[in-house]
Design a protein around this motif. Structure first.
Motif, PDB file in Angstrom:
ATOM      1  N   ALA A  37       0.839  -1.204   0.000  1.00 10.31           N
ATOM      2  CA  ALA A  37       0.000   0.000   0.000  1.00 10.31           C
ATOM      3  C   ALA A  37       0.873   1.253   0.000  1.00 10.31           C
ATOM      4  CB  ALA A  37      -0.900  -0.026   1.238  1.00 10.31           C
ATOM      5  N   THR A  38       2.008   1.166   0.697  1.00 13.16           N
ATOM      6  CA  THR A  38       2.921   2.315   0.761  1.00 13.16           C
ATOM      7  C   THR A  38       3.437   2.671  -0.628  1.00 13.16           C
ATOM      8  OG1 THR A  38       3.568   1.666   2.984  1.00 13.16           O
ATOM      9  CG2 THR A  38       5.101   3.088   1.805  1.00 13.16           C
ATOM     10  N   LEU A  39       3.873   1.632  -1.365  1.00  9.80           N
ATOM     11  CA  LEU A  39       4.419   1.906  -2.703  1.00  9.80           C
ATOM     12  C   LEU A  39       3.333   2.315  -3.685  1.00  9.80           C
ATOM     13  CD1 LEU A  39       7.202  -0.803  -3.056  1.00  9.80           C
ATOM     14  CD2 LEU A  39       7.407   1.582  -2.380  1.00  9.80           C
ATOM     15  N   LYS A  40       2.118   1.793  -3.472  1.00  7.92           N
ATOM     16  CA  LYS A  40       1.013   2.227  -4.357  1.00  7.92           C
ATOM     17  C   LYS A  40       0.795   3.734  -4.216  1.00  7.92           C
ATOM     18  CE  LYS A  40      -1.705  -1.878  -5.101  1.00  7.92           C
ATOM     19  NZ  LYS A  40      -2.367  -2.780  -4.182  1.00  7.92           N
ATOM     20  N   ASP A  41       0.845   4.225  -2.978  1.00  5.84           N
ATOM     21  CA  ASP A  41       0.730   5.676  -2.781  1.00  5.84           C
ATOM     22  C   ASP A  41       1.835   6.396  -3.553  1.00  5.84           C
ATOM     23  OD1 ASP A  41      -1.401   5.450  -1.069  1.00  5.84           O
ATOM     24  OD2 ASP A  41      -0.268   5.862   0.766  1.00  5.84           O
ATOM     25  N   CYS A  42       3.052   5.860  -3.430  1.00  6.07           N
ATOM     26  CA  CYS A  42       4.201   6.508  -4.087  1.00  6.07           C
ATOM     27  C   CYS A  42       3.960   6.613  -5.594  1.00  6.07           C
ATOM     28  CB  CYS A  42       5.496   5.733  -3.818  1.00  6.07           C
ATOM     29  SG  CYS A  42       5.948   5.677  -2.081  1.00  6.07           S
ATOM     30  N   VAL A  43       3.483   5.508  -6.168  1.00  7.92           N
ATOM     31  CA  VAL A  43       3.230   5.501  -7.614  1.00  7.92           C
ATOM     32  C   VAL A  43       2.113   6.498  -7.945  1.00  7.92           C
ATOM     33  CG1 VAL A  43       2.403   4.052  -9.545  1.00  7.92           C
ATOM     34  CG2 VAL A  43       4.114   3.166  -7.929  1.00  7.92           C
ATOM     35  N   ASP A  44       1.076   6.512  -7.117  1.00  5.03           N
ATOM     36  CA  ASP A  44      -0.019   7.473  -7.353  1.00  5.03           C
ATOM     37  C   ASP A  44       0.489   8.918  -7.308  1.00  5.03           C
ATOM     38  OD1 ASP A  44      -1.787   5.427  -7.581  1.00  5.03           O
ATOM     39  OD2 ASP A  44      -2.708   5.699  -5.591  1.00  5.03           O
ATOM     40  N   TRP A  45       1.514   9.145  -6.515  1.00  4.10           N
ATOM     41  CA  TRP A  45       2.062  10.508  -6.437  1.00  4.10           C
ATOM     42  C   TRP A  45       3.097  10.755  -7.532  1.00  4.10           C
ATOM     43  CZ3 TRP A  45       2.723   9.313  -0.594  1.00  4.10           C
ATOM     44  CH2 TRP A  45       1.511   9.574   0.069  1.00  4.10           C
ATOM     45  N   GLY A  46       3.253   9.789  -8.441  1.00  3.81           N
ATOM     46  CA  GLY A  46       4.113  10.011  -9.610  1.00  3.81           C
ATOM     47  C   GLY A  46       5.519   9.470  -9.478  1.00  3.81           C
ATOM     48  N   ALA A  47       5.820   8.737  -8.399  1.00  4.27           N
ATOM     49  CA  ALA A  47       7.188   8.220  -8.242  1.00  4.27           C
ATOM     50  C   ALA A  47       7.417   7.042  -9.182  1.00  4.27           C
ATOM     51  CB  ALA A  47       7.428   7.785  -6.803  1.00  4.27           C
ATOM     52  N   GLU A  48       8.667   6.905  -9.615  1.00  5.75           N
ATOM     53  CA  GLU A  48       9.065   5.728 -10.389  1.00  5.75           C
ATOM     54  C   GLU A  48       9.640   4.726  -9.394  1.00  5.75           C
ATOM     55  OE1 GLU A  48      12.390   4.744 -13.864  1.00  5.75           O
ATOM     56  OE2 GLU A  48      12.472   6.608 -12.711  1.00  5.75           O
ATOM     57  N   VAL A  49       9.025   3.564  -9.299  1.00  2.00           N
ATOM     58  CA  VAL A  49       9.445   2.568  -8.309  1.00  2.00           C
ATOM     59  C   VAL A  49      10.209   1.453  -9.016  1.00  2.00           C
ATOM     60  CG1 VAL A  49       8.573   0.802  -6.711  1.00  2.00           C
ATOM     61  CG2 VAL A  49       7.584   3.091  -6.689  1.00  2.00           C
ATOM     62  N   ILE A  50      11.449   1.229  -8.595  1.00  2.00           N
ATOM     63  CA  ILE A  50      12.274   0.193  -9.233  1.00  2.00           C
ATOM     64  C   ILE A  50      12.659  -0.849  -8.178  1.00  2.00           C
ATOM     65  CG2 ILE A  50      14.388  -0.270 -10.543  1.00  2.00           C
ATOM     66  CD1 ILE A  50      14.313   2.567 -11.555  1.00  2.00           C
ATOM     67  N   PRO A  51      11.956  -2.005  -8.141  1.00  2.00           N
ATOM     68  CA  PRO A  51      12.350  -3.033  -7.175  1.00  2.00           C
ATOM     69  C   PRO A  51      13.623  -3.737  -7.645  1.00  2.00           C
ATOM     70  CG  PRO A  51      10.117  -3.403  -8.058  1.00  2.00           C
ATOM     71  CD  PRO A  51      10.797  -2.414  -8.931  1.00  2.00           C
ATOM     72  N   VAL A  52      14.553  -3.955  -6.738  1.00  4.15           N
ATOM     73  CA  VAL A  52      15.778  -4.696  -7.077  1.00  4.15           C
ATOM     74  C   VAL A  52      15.939  -5.853  -6.084  1.00  4.15           C
ATOM     75  CG1 VAL A  52      16.916  -2.640  -8.045  1.00  4.15           C
ATOM     76  CG2 VAL A  52      17.328  -3.249  -5.657  1.00  4.15           C
ATOM     77  N   SER A  53      16.693  -6.852  -6.472  1.00  3.84           N
ATOM     78  CA  SER A  53      16.853  -8.011  -5.581  1.00  3.84           C
ATOM     79  C   SER A  53      17.547  -7.567  -4.291  1.00  3.84           C
ATOM     80  CB  SER A  53      17.685  -9.091  -6.264  1.00  3.84           C
ATOM     81  OG  SER A  53      19.018  -8.641  -6.373  1.00  3.84           O
ATOM     82  N   ARG A  54      17.336  -8.369  -3.241  1.00  6.91           N
ATOM     83  CA  ARG A  54      17.961  -8.028  -1.959  1.00  6.91           C
ATOM     84  C   ARG A  54      19.484  -8.007  -2.095  1.00  6.91           C
ATOM     85  NH1 ARG A  54      14.262  -8.262   2.390  1.00  6.91           N
ATOM     86  NH2 ARG A  54      12.245  -8.440   1.399  1.00  6.91           N
TER      87      ARG A  54
END
Ligand SMILES: Cc1ncc(COP(=O)(O)O)c(C=O)c1O
Length: 316
Positions: free
Chosen positions: A104-121
């Motif tokens: 839910a946290t990252l969904k907010d970020c995306v809604d606010w226009g952030a580019e989210v790039i998940p990377v492996s641990r």
């Protein structure tokens, strides 16, 4: 203009709470409610981001690239602040699991226009290395370290302390990446001591704080004396065993102060325990810094005991 974001900042109240039920005698803890300073970019996030954001705007950067976990308070606050200030935001996120990418946290970020790039641990472990940082940082972006703990953040954190906090002998904070502790230490008077409660098991924390302080431009004083209260990590970062949940739920019922599950829950439990044991004074001379950031609760919904679920369901 950064000010539209900061215009909404309120002076954080100081609240005296009765902790006698846990201390086993008459005892008070005072809390600096920085969690109330902003509805979204709350607590230490607002403090840490103020000067990096100002710098990015003044130097003409297009945006900010930073790092965090799927429930990171820092990522959430940064994404919102960037949207408000019309800056781009790129977030390098630890872990490629589907649940992380859909938090839910990252969904907010995306809604606010952030580019989210998940990377492996594994790749994420390189976040402190300059070649990985260069690879990940978008062109014309300011790079802000994980948790926002940069030299530029320290002055903003020190501003959390003012004339109202001077009478306290002890200022206490939770520690994750160390920027909050380093910043607060710059805001203390000579008579005050900083109490540090790590939320993570990390032997490098003292040296990381020392490094941050070495680079601080505004070293108004020698680093204030720091006292580490260890043994309250509850198994490590992000762990919230039933006993700690019971404490947070009872503390909320008694004081109406909601602690966050990752940092201030451990901090408050540690202070109450130390006061009960007689190692800290019960007279209200300890001021706990409530650093806000309640995103952690969103990552724990399936692990919560019923009392805790009730607390979170209570309208605040
Ligand atoms: C709510 C909250 N409190 C405390 C901390 C710990 O601060 P620091 O990482 O500067 O040690 C964090 C992490 O940034 C946080 O999100």
């Amino acid at each position: 203009m950064i000010w539209p974001l900061f215009e909404t900042v309120k002076l954080s109240p100081i609240l005296a709470v009765d902790i006698s039920p846990w201390a086993g005698r008459q005892a008070q803890l005072h809390i600096l409610r920085d969690d109330l300073n902003h509805p979204i970019v709350s607590g230490n996030k607002l403090r840490k981001l103020k000067y990096p954001l100002l710098h990015a705007l003044r130097q003409g950067y297009c945006g900010i690239t930073s790092f965090g976990g799927a429930h990171s308070n820092h990522a959430h606050a940064l994404a919102y602040a960037c949207q408000q200030l019309k800056l781009e935001c790129r977030l390098i996120i630890r872990g490629q699991e589907a649940s992380a990418a859909q938090s839910a946290t990252l969904k907010d970020c995306v809604d606010w226009g952030a580019e989210v790039i998940p990377v492996s641990r594994q790749d994420y472990r390189e976040r402190h290395q300059s070649d990985a940082q260069q690879r990940w940082t978008k062109t014309n972006h300011l790079l802000v370290a994980e948790g926002g703990s940069t030299t530029m953040a320290l002055t903003g954190v020190a501003e959390a302390l003012d004339a109202r906090t001077e009478p306290y002998s002890f200022i206490a904070t939770a520690v994750g990446s160390g920027g909050t502790a380093a910043g607060l230490s710059l805001g203390l008077t000579k008579k005050q001591r900083l109490l540090l409660v790590p939320a993570v098991r990390d032997q490098q924390l003292p040296s990381r704080i020392a490094e941050l302080l070495d680079t601080a431009p505004d070293q108004r004083q020698q680093a204030a004396p720091m006292c580490w209260l260890t043994g309250y990590e509850w198994g490590g970062f992000g762990r919230l065993p039933t006993e700690l949940q019971q404490f947070v739920a009872a503390f909320y019922r008694h004081t109406q102060v909601l602690l966050d599950p990752v940092y201030t829950a451990k901090l408050c439990f540690a202070l109450v325990s130390e006061i009960r044991a007689g190692r800290l004074p019960p007279d209200g001379s300890v001021l706990m810094y409530h650093s806000g950031g309640l995103q952690g609760w969103r990552g724990m919904t399936d692990k919560l005991i019923p009392e805790m679920q009730d607390c979170l369901a209570t309208p605040r």
